[in-house]
Design an enzyme around this catalytic site. Structure first.
Site, PDB file in Angstrom:
ATOM      1  N   THR A 163       0.820  -1.212   0.000  1.00 42.87           N
ATOM      2  CA  THR A 163       0.000   0.000   0.000  1.00 42.87           C
ATOM      3  C   THR A 163       0.856   1.265   0.000  1.00 42.87           C
ATOM      4  OG1 THR A 163      -1.792  -1.120   1.160  1.00 42.87           O
ATOM      5  CG2 THR A 163      -1.761   1.278   1.281  1.00 42.87           C
ATOM      6  N   SER A 169      -6.624   0.343  -2.670  1.00 40.64           N
ATOM      7  CA  SER A 169      -7.347  -0.693  -3.403  1.00 40.64           C
ATOM      8  C   SER A 169      -6.807  -0.866  -4.821  1.00 40.64           C
ATOM      9  CB  SER A 169      -8.840  -0.346  -3.453  1.00 40.64           C
ATOM     10  OG  SER A 169      -9.398  -0.364  -2.151  1.00 40.64           O
ATOM     11  N   GLN A 373     -22.830  -4.864  22.916  1.00 45.70           N
ATOM     12  CA  GLN A 373     -24.157  -4.335  23.222  1.00 45.70           C
ATOM     13  C   GLN A 373     -24.808  -5.110  24.363  1.00 45.70           C
ATOM     14  OE1 GLN A 373     -25.322  -1.638  21.772  1.00 45.70           O
ATOM     15  NE2 GLN A 373     -27.400  -1.569  22.583  1.00 45.70           N
ATOM     16  N   GLU A 400      -5.844  -6.139   3.692  1.00 51.63           N
ATOM     17  CA  GLU A 400      -5.720  -7.338   2.840  1.00 51.63           C
ATOM     18  C   GLU A 400      -6.720  -7.293   1.682  1.00 51.63           C
ATOM     19  OE1 GLU A 400      -3.111  -8.502   3.608  1.00 51.63           O
ATOM     20  OE2 GLU A 400      -2.979  -9.743   5.399  1.00 51.63           O
TER      21      GLU A 400
END
Length: 419
Positions: A163, A169, A373, A400
């Protein structure tokens, strides 16, 4: 450690494994695993031994320190080296260079178990394993013998560098260049969001040796202390705090041609091959977190009282817990099928790895979030592990390959076969 083959590893570690036992993943450790969500279902006796060993390590060596590693942002080097002594530094690396030689399914089982102790640390171990495997698979004999043994023992650590600030992407548009000068490449560019960056020793760097697009990309191994290699500031993150994240900066960085993995132009294929396994690995980490959270939620419902009775008597919460357990088991089944497909190099492996990464990371985040929650206000306190599981696995839907990219891969596969 010495090479650990699939069978010999079990024999050599039998005395350790014999002491292992199933453990609940909260501080009370009161109740065992409910049979309907037992992660040992369907595994061979040998796989169950590996799994028990990983659960034991997670419970004793990771879980007691998980909150501290998160709070103080500690990179637990010595704990990971203990894990490497059990063969977890090169799980699917070949034994002749120090690896354990296990399958992708074995690997998934191990990472799921380890993540019940600390997702962040296990996720880094999974990235390290991916880098180690890339060198083992695409490196020549000299490269494998130079790098893999020390990576398997975790005397040295590895980082994956794909990256960039302007290419996430759209990885094929990366701009880091590698110009050939004599017997060296001169690298210039920067990589973003690199796990372990600055604290690791070996960097698997994707760089452009040719023209635009994926065919112009090559893969080189950059060693720490190479002139021209530097790092950005340590990033402050929501989760994954037991592993440092920094930019990796390359400024006239001289890397020997002998450090290139494979041929020029093969780098993008190497990167994607690594990511197929990485997606299984990171989904396995999500699965471990969800498994722990289902048990944490169950235990909380059994002891927490409201309106004069325990929450376990509330039918709405019973139904929610049932849904969580069902999604957990469904995630595990899909993930293990994808791991088998990858191990067997099946034609549907890429699609199944993408499906597993998409489904498992989404659903397991939802499971952990629902568990928080169910804890009410307590779930939002850092004294309770459930909030850390939520924070640590949120990023799995991004890295990933984002889950949006997973949808693209799956759709393309379906549409390309429509005729």
């Amino acid at each position: 450690m010495a090479a650990m083959g699939t069978l010999s590893g079990v024999v050599r570690l039998s005395s350790y494994i014999g002491r292992s036992r199933r453990l609940i993943f909260n501080s009370a450790q009161r109740r065992g695993i409910a049979s309907c969500i037992d992660p040992a279902h369907g595994l061979s006796d040998e796989q169950k031994e590996f799994q028990k060993m990983a659960f034991d390590f997670a419970a004793h060596e990771m879980s007691p320190h998980m909150a501290e590693w998160d709070e103080k942002e500690i990179f637990p080097v010595e704990t990971m080296r203990k894990a490497a002594q059990l063969g977890f530094g090169g799980i699917y690396v070949q034994p002749e260079v120090g690896g354990s030689g296990l399958s992708r399914l074995d690997t998934s089982v191990i990472f799921e178990a380890l993540s019940t102790g600390c997702v962040s640390t296990t996720a880094y171990i999974s990235i390290h394993n991916m880098c180690n495997w890339m060198i083992d698979t695409f490196g020549n004999t000299e490269q494998r013998e130079k790098f893999c043994p020390e990576l398997c023992t975790m005397d040295k650590f590895a980082s994956y560098c794909l990256t960039e600030p302007g290419s996430g992407s759209d990885a094929a548009s990366l701009l880091t260049t590698a110009k050939l000068e004599g017997d060296h490449y001169i690298l210039n560019g920067s990589k973003a969001f690199i796990s372990g960056g600055g604290d690791t020793d070996v960097y698997i760097v994707m760089c452009r040796t040719g023209g635009k697009g994926p065919k112009g990309i090559s893969c080189v191994v950059v060693e720490k202390d190479t002139p021209g290699l530097s790092f950005g500031k340590k990033e402050k993150k929501v989760g994954w705090n037991s592993q440092p994240t920094r930019a990796v900066i390359l400024e006239d960085c001289h890397v020997p041609v002998t450090n290139r993995l494979g041929q020029e132009g093969q780098g993008f294929n190497i990167a994607m091959r690594g990511l197929n396994g990485g997606r299984i690995n990171i989904a396995s980490c999500s699965l471990g977190a969800a498994h722990a959270c289902v048990q944490l939620a169950r235990d909380h419902l059994l002891v927490r009282k409201q309106f004069g009775e325990t929450l376990s008597n509330n039918q709405f919460l019973q139904f929610k817990l049932a849904e969580m357990a069902t999604k957990l088991v469904a995630s595990r089944l899909l993930l293990r099928e994808a791991a088998l497909a990858l191990q067997e190099s099946r034609s549907d492996a890429v699609s199944l790895c993408s499906m597993a990464k998409l489904f498992v990371t989404d659903e397991c985040f939802n499971i952990c979030n629902q568990a928080l929650q169910m804890h009410g206000g307590y779930g939002y306190l850092k004294d309770y592990a459930v909030q850390q599981f939520v924070r640590d696995i949120r990023v799995h839907q991004i890295l990933e390959g984002t889950n949006e990219v997973m949808r693209m891969i799956i759709a393309r596969s379906l549409l390309s076969e429509s005729g």
